[in-house]
Design a protein around this motif. Structure first.
Motif, PDB file in Angstrom:
ATOM      1  N   LEU A  16       7.732 -18.626  -6.581  1.00 59.39           N
ATOM      2  CA  LEU A  16       8.833 -19.110  -5.751  1.00 59.39           C
ATOM      3  C   LEU A  16       8.753 -18.655  -4.299  1.00 59.39           C
ATOM      4  O   LEU A  16       9.223 -19.355  -3.403  1.00 59.39           O
ATOM      5  CB  LEU A  16      10.170 -18.663  -6.355  1.00 59.39           C
ATOM      6  CG  LEU A  16      10.474 -19.195  -7.764  1.00 59.39           C
ATOM      7  CD1 LEU A  16      11.816 -18.678  -8.247  1.00 59.39           C
ATOM      8  CD2 LEU A  16      10.434 -20.713  -7.811  1.00 59.39           C
ATOM      9  N   LEU A  17       8.171 -17.484  -4.051  1.00 55.80           N
ATOM     10  CA  LEU A  17       8.136 -16.960  -2.682  1.00 55.80           C
ATOM     11  C   LEU A  17       6.768 -17.104  -2.011  1.00 55.80           C
ATOM     12  O   LEU A  17       6.683 -17.419  -0.821  1.00 55.80           O
ATOM     13  CB  LEU A  17       8.551 -15.482  -2.679  1.00 55.80           C
ATOM     14  CG  LEU A  17       9.976 -15.183  -3.173  1.00 55.80           C
ATOM     15  CD1 LEU A  17      10.256 -13.693  -3.093  1.00 55.80           C
ATOM     16  CD2 LEU A  17      11.006 -15.964  -2.353  1.00 55.80           C
ATOM     17  N   LEU A  18       5.706 -16.863  -2.769  1.00 52.78           N
ATOM     18  CA  LEU A  18       4.372 -16.888  -2.175  1.00 52.78           C
ATOM     19  C   LEU A  18       3.669 -18.228  -2.337  1.00 52.78           C
ATOM     20  O   LEU A  18       2.587 -18.424  -1.785  1.00 52.78           O
ATOM     21  CB  LEU A  18       3.508 -15.773  -2.794  1.00 52.78           C
ATOM     22  CG  LEU A  18       4.042 -14.342  -2.628  1.00 52.78           C
ATOM     23  CD1 LEU A  18       3.090 -13.336  -3.259  1.00 52.78           C
ATOM     24  CD2 LEU A  18       4.250 -14.022  -1.146  1.00 52.78           C
ATOM     25  N   GLY A  19       4.263 -19.124  -3.110  1.00 53.14           N
ATOM     26  CA  GLY A  19       3.685 -20.457  -3.250  1.00 53.14           C
ATOM     27  C   GLY A  19       2.406 -20.513  -4.060  1.00 53.14           C
ATOM     28  O   GLY A  19       1.536 -21.355  -3.805  1.00 53.14           O
ATOM     29  N   TRP A  20       2.264 -19.636  -5.042  1.00 47.43           N
ATOM     30  CA  TRP A  20       1.083 -19.671  -5.895  1.00 47.43           C
ATOM     31  C   TRP A  20       0.992 -21.001  -6.628  1.00 47.43           C
ATOM     32  O   TRP A  20       2.015 -21.616  -6.950  1.00 47.43           O
ATOM     33  CB  TRP A  20       1.140 -18.542  -6.926  1.00 47.43           C
ATOM     34  CG  TRP A  20       0.874 -17.185  -6.374  1.00 47.43           C
ATOM     35  CD1 TRP A  20       0.531 -16.863  -5.085  1.00 47.43           C
ATOM     36  CD2 TRP A  20       0.932 -15.946  -7.098  1.00 47.43           C
ATOM     37  NE1 TRP A  20       0.374 -15.508  -4.952  1.00 47.43           N
ATOM     38  CE2 TRP A  20       0.617 -14.907  -6.173  1.00 47.43           C
ATOM     39  CE3 TRP A  20       1.214 -15.599  -8.404  1.00 47.43           C
ATOM     40  CZ2 TRP A  20       0.579 -13.577  -6.538  1.00 47.43           C
ATOM     41  CZ3 TRP A  20       1.187 -14.274  -8.776  1.00 47.43           C
ATOM     42  CH2 TRP A  20       0.866 -13.267  -7.856  1.00 47.43           C
ATOM     43  N   PRO A  21      -0.214 -21.456  -6.979  1.00 47.95           N
ATOM     44  CA  PRO A  21      -0.346 -22.662  -7.800  1.00 47.95           C
ATOM     45  C   PRO A  21       0.212 -22.431  -9.198  1.00 47.95           C
ATOM     46  O   PRO A  21       0.349 -21.272  -9.638  1.00 47.95           O
ATOM     47  CB  PRO A  21      -1.859 -22.911  -7.827  1.00 47.95           C
ATOM     48  CG  PRO A  21      -2.468 -21.576  -7.537  1.00 47.95           C
ATOM     49  CD  PRO A  21      -1.519 -20.895  -6.596  1.00 47.95           C
ATOM     50  N   ALA A  22       0.494 -23.514  -9.901  1.00 51.75           N
ATOM     51  CA  ALA A  22       1.156 -23.409 -11.208  1.00 51.75           C
ATOM     52  C   ALA A  22       0.333 -22.604 -12.211  1.00 51.75           C
ATOM     53  O   ALA A  22       0.879 -21.816 -12.985  1.00 51.75           O
ATOM     54  CB  ALA A  22       1.441 -24.808 -11.752  1.00 51.75           C
ATOM     55  N   TRP A  23      -1.004 -22.771 -12.201  1.00 49.21           N
ATOM     56  CA  TRP A  23      -1.834 -22.081 -13.192  1.00 49.21           C
ATOM     57  C   TRP A  23      -1.804 -20.570 -12.993  1.00 49.21           C
ATOM     58  O   TRP A  23      -1.768 -19.810 -13.971  1.00 49.21           O
ATOM     59  CB  TRP A  23      -3.280 -22.584 -13.139  1.00 49.21           C
ATOM     60  CG  TRP A  23      -4.032 -22.239 -11.887  1.00 49.21           C
ATOM     61  CD1 TRP A  23      -4.138 -22.984 -10.748  1.00 49.21           C
ATOM     62  CD2 TRP A  23      -4.777 -21.041 -11.643  1.00 49.21           C
ATOM     63  NE1 TRP A  23      -4.893 -22.338  -9.801  1.00 49.21           N
ATOM     64  CE2 TRP A  23      -5.313 -21.143 -10.324  1.00 49.21           C
ATOM     65  CE3 TRP A  23      -5.057 -19.903 -12.387  1.00 49.21           C
ATOM     66  CZ2 TRP A  23      -6.100 -20.144  -9.748  1.00 49.21           C
ATOM     67  CZ3 TRP A  23      -5.836 -18.905 -11.819  1.00 49.21           C
ATOM     68  CH2 TRP A  23      -6.355 -19.026 -10.523  1.00 49.21           C
ATOM     69  N   LEU A  24      -1.789 -20.123 -11.728  1.00 48.22           N
ATOM     70  CA  LEU A  24      -1.746 -18.692 -11.458  1.00 48.22           C
ATOM     71  C   LEU A  24      -0.360 -18.126 -11.758  1.00 48.22           C
ATOM     72  O   LEU A  24      -0.223 -16.996 -12.264  1.00 48.22           O
ATOM     73  CB  LEU A  24      -2.114 -18.427  -9.999  1.00 48.22           C
ATOM     74  CG  LEU A  24      -2.193 -16.958  -9.558  1.00 48.22           C
ATOM     75  CD1 LEU A  24      -3.169 -16.175 -10.422  1.00 48.22           C
ATOM     76  CD2 LEU A  24      -2.570 -16.854  -8.087  1.00 48.22           C
ATOM     77  N   THR A  25       0.668 -18.910 -11.493  1.00 48.28           N
ATOM     78  CA  THR A  25       2.033 -18.472 -11.784  1.00 48.28           C
ATOM     79  C   THR A  25       2.231 -18.264 -13.281  1.00 48.28           C
ATOM     80  O   THR A  25       2.825 -17.262 -13.707  1.00 48.28           O
ATOM     81  CB  THR A  25       3.042 -19.512 -11.264  1.00 48.28           C
ATOM     82  OG1 THR A  25       2.869 -19.682  -9.855  1.00 48.28           O
ATOM     83  CG2 THR A  25       4.468 -19.054 -11.533  1.00 48.28           C
ATOM     84  N   ILE A  26       1.724 -19.194 -14.102  1.00 48.84           N
ATOM     85  CA  ILE A  26       1.917 -19.068 -15.552  1.00 48.84           C
ATOM     86  C   ILE A  26       1.130 -17.876 -16.097  1.00 48.84           C
ATOM     87  O   ILE A  26       1.580 -17.188 -17.023  1.00 48.84           O
ATOM     88  CB  ILE A  26       1.546 -20.374 -16.283  1.00 48.84           C
ATOM     89  CG1 ILE A  26       2.133 -20.377 -17.710  1.00 48.84           C
ATOM     90  CG2 ILE A  26       0.058 -20.589 -16.343  1.00 48.84           C
ATOM     91  CD1 ILE A  26       3.621 -20.383 -17.779  1.00 48.84           C
ATOM     92  N   LEU A  27      -0.028 -17.573 -15.516  1.00 46.04           N
ATOM     93  CA  LEU A  27      -0.764 -16.376 -15.923  1.00 46.04           C
ATOM     94  C   LEU A  27       0.038 -15.117 -15.613  1.00 46.04           C
ATOM     95  O   LEU A  27       0.113 -14.187 -16.436  1.00 46.04           O
ATOM     96  CB  LEU A  27      -2.119 -16.315 -15.210  1.00 46.04           C
ATOM     97  CG  LEU A  27      -3.253 -17.179 -15.763  1.00 46.04           C
ATOM     98  CD1 LEU A  27      -4.483 -17.063 -14.872  1.00 46.04           C
ATOM     99  CD2 LEU A  27      -3.597 -16.788 -17.200  1.00 46.04           C
ATOM    100  N   ALA A  28       0.648 -15.082 -14.435  1.00 43.68           N
ATOM    101  CA  ALA A  28       1.459 -13.931 -14.060  1.00 43.68           C
ATOM    102  C   ALA A  28       2.667 -13.787 -14.969  1.00 43.68           C
ATOM    103  O   ALA A  28       3.054 -12.673 -15.362  1.00 43.68           O
ATOM    104  CB  ALA A  28       1.908 -14.066 -12.602  1.00 43.68           C
ATOM    105  N   LEU A  29       3.270 -14.919 -15.344  1.00 40.81           N
ATOM    106  CA  LEU A  29       4.458 -14.890 -16.189  1.00 40.81           C
ATOM    107  C   LEU A  29       4.152 -14.475 -17.626  1.00 40.81           C
ATOM    108  O   LEU A  29       5.065 -14.156 -18.386  1.00 40.81           O
ATOM    109  CB  LEU A  29       5.125 -16.275 -16.187  1.00 40.81           C
ATOM    110  CG  LEU A  29       5.822 -16.680 -14.877  1.00 40.81           C
ATOM    111  CD1 LEU A  29       6.193 -18.158 -14.899  1.00 40.81           C
ATOM    112  CD2 LEU A  29       7.069 -15.822 -14.649  1.00 40.81           C
ATOM    113  N   ARG A  30       2.884 -14.469 -18.006  1.00 32.90           N
ATOM    114  CA  ARG A  30       2.500 -14.084 -19.363  1.00 32.90           C
ATOM    115  C   ARG A  30       1.615 -12.837 -19.401  1.00 32.90           C
ATOM    116  O   ARG A  30       1.011 -12.537 -20.437  1.00 32.90           O
ATOM    117  CB  ARG A  30       1.749 -15.242 -20.039  1.00 32.90           C
ATOM    118  CG  ARG A  30       2.593 -16.496 -20.233  1.00 32.90           C
ATOM    119  CD  ARG A  30       3.837 -16.211 -21.053  1.00 32.90           C
ATOM    120  NE  ARG A  30       4.604 -17.418 -21.331  1.00 32.90           N
ATOM    121  CZ  ARG A  30       5.869 -17.425 -21.767  1.00 32.90           C
ATOM    122  NH1 ARG A  30       6.496 -16.263 -21.952  1.00 32.90           N
ATOM    123  NH2 ARG A  30       6.483 -18.552 -22.011  1.00 32.90           N
ATOM    124  N   VAL A  31       1.552 -12.100 -18.313  1.00 36.18           N
ATOM    125  CA  VAL A  31       0.703 -10.914 -18.278  1.00 36.18           C
ATOM    126  C   VAL A  31       1.214  -9.839 -19.244  1.00 36.18           C
ATOM    127  O   VAL A  31       0.456  -8.949 -19.660  1.00 36.18           O
ATOM    128  CB  VAL A  31       0.617 -10.359 -16.832  1.00 36.18           C
ATOM    129  CG1 VAL A  31       1.916  -9.678 -16.410  1.00 36.18           C
ATOM    130  CG2 VAL A  31      -0.569  -9.407 -16.695  1.00 36.18           C
TER     131      VAL A  31
END
Length: 468
Positions: A418-433
């Motif tokens: 939401l703040l840094l504008g990461w792509p969706a694939w990287l965001t979902i990886l972060a959300l499941r770390v």
């Protein structure tokens, strides 16, 4: 007594694997059928574009929040039911069912009232896109009536696994699949003389399918089953004080843990929802294929929890330890298979949908991320929802779930997406770390032997020292 560090070989007894398969296969088939229904829902609504896919997906995230609370009730109750069943304390197993159904009915009533009164506000939590909210409200209005019938039947059917009757859930899912398939086709597209309702037709199909589940589940449990012998009269009496004490000690942490996981999962959906309808649609497609190829590991998770509970109910600590290591190895094996299957079948799945080029590219990228996620998902699922939960280590698991999802995954994914504008694939990886962290931490817990906690009144043998 301090836990002694022990080394165990894998279980080689064929009876153990036959027992695992007798639980795992019906559960896996049941989950595969459920995922097949979800896939059909998504494919059918996909003919109307990303808006209806997104609306139904987000509305179902709210419903999934409810089912995760139900799974918390099931998980907490299954710890007691499996151990009591292993110890042949049938009356206490009935008390466990009684308590679980009362909790499910109360929970379902609360969700039903909130859904009926505030559908637009609920959808507004997940997305700011007005047309998605409008379609989601159509879906939620009808599914208001699903909560009570599905919540109680889900809890009852799943708890029957704890007493060795995993086939009931499979039968119920088969009936539900047929009803849902026919009803969806009729009401989404307006076939067989039915009105064309599109997303509302999907909701109506769900309602009819859940009604059939309710009738089959309680028809069998209350009038046909002989082993547990649960009847209406058993549900009219409150469980005793001893049961409440045991439930608070072993079961309540599971309810809290799964409830917070469900809330965290909804935060994940909110983050993705505010990244746009294309991201939500891509994630919905990826989740279907992800869940389809993790059905076996869900079966192993259920089997490991039930077998562990039965083994400890029989008083065999060392046997439970050896079985725990075996389930760990199985989780790695099936995790690798699931990851390969996601990569192999992802492109074929995407081709089944009517999507624009941007959504197709985003879905392909997210599918690769899900292949990584699913491997660690398998390991942590068998440990947290299986072996350690079956061993009664519910307070430890509550801490693991709260710390890693809320303090790491959600913070990292929220800032990145939401703040840094990461792509969706990287965001979902972060959300499941958190899956990665829990996989490592829970293996350490398994090796320590500190995860074994039995219900009061169940004798526990002393572990033998292992030399060499």
């Amino acid at each position: 007594m301090a836990a002694q560090k022990q080394r165990f070989k894998l279980v080689t007894d064929k009876k153990f694997y036959k027992r695992v398969l007798s639980i795992m296969l019906p559960v896996a088939l049941q989950q595969a059928i459920n995922m097949g229904v979800n896939m059909l829902d998504t494919i059918m609504l996909g003919q109307f574009g990303e808006v209806q896919i997104s609306a139904s997906s987000l509305a179902n995230q709210y419903y999934n929040f409810f089912t995760i609370f139900c799974m918390g009730i099931i998980g907490g109750s299954s710890v007691l039911a499996a151990q009591y069943w292993g110890a042949r304390e049938v009356e206490k197993v009935r008390q466990t069912f009684n308590m679980a159904l009362r909790m499910a009915l109360t929970l379902a009533s609360v969700f039903a009232v909130l859904t009926w009164c505030f559908p637009a506000q609920i959808m507004g939590i997940y997305t700011s896109e007005a047309h998605v909210v409008e379609q989601g409200v159509r879906y939620l209005r009808i599914t208001t009536f699903v909560f009570i019938i599905h919540g109680t039947s889900l809890v009852a059917a799943q708890l029957m696994r704890s007493v060795g009757q995993a086939q009931l859930g499979l039968i119920v899912s088969c009936v539900s699949f047929v009803v849902n398939l026919i009803a969806n086709y009729a009401f989404i597209f307006g076939k067989f003389g039915a009105p064309r309702m599109e997303i509302a037709g999907a909701a109506l199909g769900t309602l009819l399918a859940r009604t059939s589940e309710f009738l089959v589940t309680f028809g069998y449990i209350l009038f046909k089953d002989k082993e547990l012998g649960l009847r209406i009269k058993h549900l009219l009496h409150m469980p005793g004080e001893e049961f409440f004490s045991n439930y608070l000690r072993l079961g309540l942490p599971v309810l809290v843990s799964d409830g917070l996981l469900g809330l965290g999962g909804n935060i994940v959906s909110i983050i993705l929802g505010h990244m746009g309808a294309a991201v939500v649609a891509a994630n919905a497609i990826c989740q279907v294929i992800d869940r389809l190829f993790t059905v076996v590991i869900q079966g192993i998770s259920n089997a490991s929890s039930i077998v562990t509970g039965h083994t400890l109910g029989e008083g065999s600590r060392e046997k439970a330890m050896q079985q725990g290591y075996t389930f760990y190895v199985l989780s790695i094996f099936f995790g690798l298979i699931a990851a390969v299957m996601v990569l192999a079948c992802g492109p074929l799945t995407i081709a089944m949908y009517t999507l624009n080029d941007e959504t197709i590219l985003m879905t392909e990228e997210m599918m690769g991320a899900y292949a990584v996620i699913v491997f660690f998902q398998c390991i942590q699922s068998v440990m947290t929802k299986g072996v350690l939960r079956g061993g009664g280590d519910t307070k430890f698991l509550m801490k693991a779930d709260i710390l890693f999802m809320w303090l790491v995954s959600i913070q990292l994914g929220g800032v990145g997406g939401l703040l840094l504008g990461w792509p969706a694939w990287l965001t979902i990886l972060a959300l499941r770390v958190d899956y990665v962290i829990k996989s490592v931490w829970c293996i350490s817990r398994l090796k320590s032997g500190k995860w074994i906690h039995t219900a009061d009144g169940i004798a526990e043998e002393e572990p033998e020292k292992v030399t060499g």
